[in-house]
Design an enzyme around this catalytic site. Structure first.
Site, PDB file in Angstrom:
ATOM      1  N   ASP A 110       0.853  -1.197   0.000  1.00 50.74           N
ATOM      2  CA  ASP A 110       0.000   0.000   0.000  1.00 50.74           C
ATOM      3  C   ASP A 110       0.889   1.246   0.000  1.00 50.74           C
ATOM      4  OD1 ASP A 110      -1.905   1.945   0.415  1.00 50.74           O
ATOM      5  OD2 ASP A 110      -2.131   1.512   2.566  1.00 50.74           O
ATOM      6  N   ASN A 125      -0.221   4.548  -0.170  1.00 57.04           N
ATOM      7  CA  ASN A 125      -0.784   5.824   0.311  1.00 57.04           C
ATOM      8  C   ASN A 125      -1.506   5.712   1.657  1.00 57.04           C
ATOM      9  OD1 ASN A 125      -2.930   4.361  -0.545  1.00 57.04           O
ATOM     10  ND2 ASN A 125      -3.863   5.969  -1.785  1.00 57.04           N
ATOM     11  N   ASP A 168      -3.992   3.982   2.788  1.00 58.78           N
ATOM     12  CA  ASP A 168      -5.442   3.771   2.959  1.00 58.78           C
ATOM     13  C   ASP A 168      -5.764   2.321   3.326  1.00 58.78           C
ATOM     14  OD1 ASP A 168      -5.015   2.471   0.590  1.00 58.78           O
ATOM     15  OD2 ASP A 168      -6.558   3.546  -0.551  1.00 58.78           O
ATOM     16  N   ASP A 227      -1.869  -1.175  -3.820  1.00 54.72           N
ATOM     17  CA  ASP A 227      -2.146  -0.435  -5.051  1.00 54.72           C
ATOM     18  C   ASP A 227      -0.999  -0.561  -6.051  1.00 54.72           C
ATOM     19  OD1 ASP A 227      -0.218   1.484  -4.036  1.00 54.72           O
ATOM     20  OD2 ASP A 227      -1.816   2.076  -2.638  1.00 54.72           O
ATOM     21  N   ASP A 246      -5.867  -9.957 -15.330  1.00 52.78           N
ATOM     22  CA  ASP A 246      -6.891 -10.986 -15.177  1.00 52.78           C
ATOM     23  C   ASP A 246      -8.036 -10.584 -16.103  1.00 52.78           C
ATOM     24  OD1 ASP A 246      -8.410 -13.104 -13.871  1.00 52.78           O
ATOM     25  OD2 ASP A 246      -7.082 -12.770 -12.161  1.00 52.78           O
ATOM     26  N   ASP A 267     -10.288 -15.760 -16.488  1.00 48.11           N
ATOM     27  CA  ASP A 267     -11.112 -16.237 -15.384  1.00 48.11           C
ATOM     28  C   ASP A 267     -12.273 -17.117 -15.873  1.00 48.11           C
ATOM     29  OD1 ASP A 267     -11.746 -15.810 -12.453  1.00 48.11           O
ATOM     30  OD2 ASP A 267     -13.652 -15.183 -13.326  1.00 48.11           O
ATOM     31  N   GLU A 292      -8.156 -20.247 -16.504  1.00 46.61           N
ATOM     32  CA  GLU A 292      -8.779 -21.020 -15.431  1.00 46.61           C
ATOM     33  C   GLU A 292      -9.896 -21.797 -16.113  1.00 46.61           C
ATOM     34  OE1 GLU A 292     -10.711 -20.243 -11.060  1.00 46.61           O
ATOM     35  OE2 GLU A 292     -11.544 -19.216 -12.789  1.00 46.61           O
ATOM     36  N   HIS A 315      -4.925 -17.230  -5.207  1.00 43.93           N
ATOM     37  CA  HIS A 315      -5.780 -16.426  -4.314  1.00 43.93           C
ATOM     38  C   HIS A 315      -7.087 -17.138  -3.933  1.00 43.93           C
ATOM     39  CE1 HIS A 315      -7.264 -16.050  -8.297  1.00 43.93           C
ATOM     40  NE2 HIS A 315      -8.383 -15.503  -7.848  1.00 43.93           N
ATOM     41  N   ASP A 316      -7.323 -18.313  -4.502  1.00 46.20           N
ATOM     42  CA  ASP A 316      -8.526 -19.076  -4.139  1.00 46.20           C
ATOM     43  C   ASP A 316      -8.188 -20.273  -3.259  1.00 46.20           C
ATOM     44  OD1 ASP A 316     -10.147 -17.437  -5.737  1.00 46.20           O
ATOM     45  OD2 ASP A 316      -9.876 -18.709  -7.499  1.00 46.20           O
TER      46      ASP A 316
HETATM   47  C1  NOJ Z   1     -12.280 -17.534 -10.219  1.00 49.72           C
HETATM   48  C2  NOJ Z   1     -11.459 -16.557  -9.458  1.00 49.72           C
HETATM   49  O1  NOJ Z   1     -10.162 -17.060  -9.302  1.00 49.72           O
HETATM   50  C3  NOJ Z   1     -12.175 -16.317  -8.146  1.00 49.72           C
HETATM   51  O2  NOJ Z   1     -11.385 -15.584  -7.237  1.00 49.72           O
HETATM   52  C4  NOJ Z   1     -13.488 -15.642  -8.449  1.00 49.72           C
HETATM   53  O3  NOJ Z   1     -14.222 -15.517  -7.253  1.00 49.72           O
HETATM   54  C5  NOJ Z   1     -14.316 -16.424  -9.464  1.00 49.72           C
HETATM   55  N1  NOJ Z   1     -13.534 -16.926 -10.550  1.00 49.72           N
HETATM   56  C6  NOJ Z   1     -15.410 -15.576 -10.037  1.00 49.72           C
HETATM   57  O4  NOJ Z   1     -14.883 -14.628 -10.922  1.00 49.72           O
HETATM   58 CA    CA Z   2      -3.518   2.208  -1.197  1.00 49.87          CA
END
Ligand code: NOJ
Ligand code: CA
Length: 559
Positions: A25, A27, A29, A33, A102, A203, A260, A332-333
């Site tokens: 980050d 700034n 907040d 970013d 993405d 995605d 994906e 991230h999932d």
């Molecule tokens: C897959 C993404 O990796 C996930 O984070 C997202 O919630 C779903 N697709 C919906 O876009």
């Molecule tokens: Ca920020």
């Protein structure tokens, strides 16, 4: 416009995935970013990566942290501006790093102007950009269940009309049957490629085609609904859309695409990843989701390393037959890989470096998820309120309605929540792990006092330095050609909990052995060992024809 060449540069690359909201980050907040990312490019260059994949940074109301886009042409002000994005592309280029964005084109946000116009005027062309259907006898048009829970249909107030959403109700699906919509999408894909983007992570792309009968199916649960995959994942006819997408966009650039693509059977893989497939590579979830049933975290399943080995090698061999693959442990999932693959009491430098070696030298392009290179782990969340992720809240509710206690439901979320990998990046042992001067949007893991970049970056014996070594070995060593182009040959499967494979190119080969046992494994190697290329322990004990691997030892041998 750059012409496509035969140069498949991504085969030689290592990708680093950034979750922008949690990286750095600039700034104060509390939200990461683009300027923050720019300030850390030297760090990524020192690690040795060639490509950065940014999770979505477009304008979004953030119902699903950016996977709900309300304007594909603008960067969300939380992350910065379009100028910041162009600067990031330029600054990265100076360091020989390419940027992937993405691409979320199965759905938009319900705040996208197309959707607003579609609602305002059902006779406008925008109404055909989404999927609207009449309800049946006061019920939704069919019984498909959304991936984030409940029906895929959301009723439009004061009407009997519903719109379709595979994911959250804030993420209405785009109607790929509509040619005008498809053209709009191709334009935006090309817009960013023209700005010098290296390519896209795409995605949920296997959801774009829906079974046009929209018929109900027998329910698979007490809620009388059925997993929407039956009618909207990898459906017949999807090929036409994917081929057109590729021809009208990616093919015109020498860009990397990684999709994906859940639900693609190995028999269809060729269409996706062969030399003239739709994408450069896709993510295979067959082995990374082996701890859950049908993607439902609350239905945990027991699994063993031998099973992981079998599924992973199956994926490697099927991929090798037809094309190129993506190698990953985290994203991230997913929860953090150390927590998933290693028993808690055994998480250590050894087990972390072993896990890294195990996947990094397989055949394909390796992806490192932010924090994986310093051994970040799952975070302890003390109540459901501490979680931000929309899908964690849904899984918690689903667990409760399946009869689990609040305590068990919370434990499941702690084990599997997507927020485990989304906690702020740990730069140092100071306040908020050096991620922000302000108040972080999500809890910072307490272990940042030990696990952080500052502790590792100048230490030759750190996990970070080990990743650096692996990247060098893959990219610029006398074994690079074997690691990049060699064939994959699983071996030593007679040893339980040992994941071993050869990479073979012409008459040269390396052998990678990873001992997932918390005990010694005495392994007989039938080949002549020319050299120990890499080991995560100082010693490698040889007894006659046998190599004795210590717990979590990993070795790379030239044979
Ligand atoms: C897959 C993404 O990796 C996930 O984070 C997202 O919630 C779903 N697709 C919906 O876009
Ligand atoms: Ca920020």
């Amino acid at each position: 416009m750059k012409k496509k060449t035969e140069n498949k540069w991504w085969k030689n690359s290592v990708v680093y995935q950034i979750y922008p909201k949690s990286f750095a980050d600039s700034n104060g907040d509390g939200i990461g970013d683009l300027k923050g990312i720019i300030s850390k490019l030297d760090y990524l260059q020192a690690l040795g990566v060639d490509v950065i994949w940014l999770c979505p940074i477009y304008k979004s109301p953030m119902a699903d942290n950016g996977y709900d886009i309300s304007d594909y042409y603008s960067i969300d002000s939380q992350f910065g501006s379009n100028e910041d994005m162009e600067l990031l592309i330029k600054e990265a280029e100076k360091r020989n790093i390419k940027i992937l964005m993405d691409l979320v084109i199965n759905h938009s946000s319900c705040e996208h102007e197309w959707f607003k116009k579609a609602l305002e005027d059902p006779n406008s062309k925008y109404a055909n950009y989404y999927i609207f259907k009449e309800g049946i006898n006061g019920n939704p048009p069919n019984n498909w269940r959304s991936i984030f829970g409940g029906s895929v249909w959301e009723r439009i107030e004061e009407s009997n009309k519903y719109y379709f959403h595979t994911f959250a109700k804030e993420q209405p699906d785009l109607n790929w049957e509509c040619e005008d919509l498809r053209e709009e999408l191709y334009n935006l894909v090309n817009y960013w490629l023209e700005k010098g983007l290296g390519g896209y992570r795409i995605d949920a792309i296997t959801f774009i085609k829906k079974d046009q009968s929209f018929k109900s199916f027998p329910s698979d649960n007490d809620d009388e609904l059925v997993d929407c995959n039956v009618g909207c994942q990898n459906q017949i006819g999807i090929n036409k859309f994917l081929k057109e997408l590729k021809e009208k966009t990616f093919d015109k650039y020498n860009c990397m695409t990684v999709a994906e693509a859940p639900g693609v059977p190995y028999s269809d893989l060729k269409d996706y990843i062969s030399d003239d497939g739709y994408f450069s590579m896709i993510f295979d979830f067959s082995y990374t989701d082996l701890d859950v049933v049908d993607g439902e975290w609350y239905k945990a399943r027991k699994w063993e390393i031998n099973e992981l080995r079998e599924l992973m090698f199956k994926s490697q061999l099927e991929t090798e037959k037809v094309g190129w693959g993506a190698l990953y442990l985290e994203n991230h999932d997913q929860p953090r890989s150390l927590d998933k693959y290693i028993p808690k009491e055994d998480i250590s430098y050894e087990s972390a470096t072993m896990l890294a070696t195990m996947y990094f030298l397989l055949r394909g392009t390796p992806f490192i998820y932010q924090g994986q290179e310093i051994g970040m782990t799952n975070c302890k969340f003390n109540s459901i309120e501490e979680f931000d992720d929309i899908s964690t809240h849904d899984q918690y509710k689903r667990a409760l309605s399946a009869g689990l206690s609040e305590e068990s439901a919370l434990e499941i979320c702690n084990r599997r929540s997507r927020d485990n990998s989304r906690t702020p990046f740990q730069w140092n042992d100071k306040k908020n792990a050096g991620f922000t001067e302000g108040t972080s949007w999500l809890k910072v893991n307490n272990n940042h006092n030990i696990i952080n970049v500052e502790n590792q970056v100048n230490d030759e014996n750190s996990l970070f330095s080990y990743y650096k070594r692996l990247i060098k070995l893959r990219k610029e060593s006398e074994y690079s050609d074997i690691i990049i182009s060699g064939k994959i040959e699983p071996c030593l499967i007679e040893y339980d909990n040992v994941i071993a494979y050869k990479r073979v190119l012409d008459n040269r080969a390396i052998l990678v052995i990873n001992n997932f046992n918390n005990s010694e494994s005495s392994i007989k190697i039938n080949e002549y060992v020319k050299k120990v290329i890499l080991s995560n322990k100082d010693e490698l004990l040889v007894q006659g024809l046998k190599y004795v691997l210590e717990p979590y030892q990993s070795v790379v041998l030239e044979i």
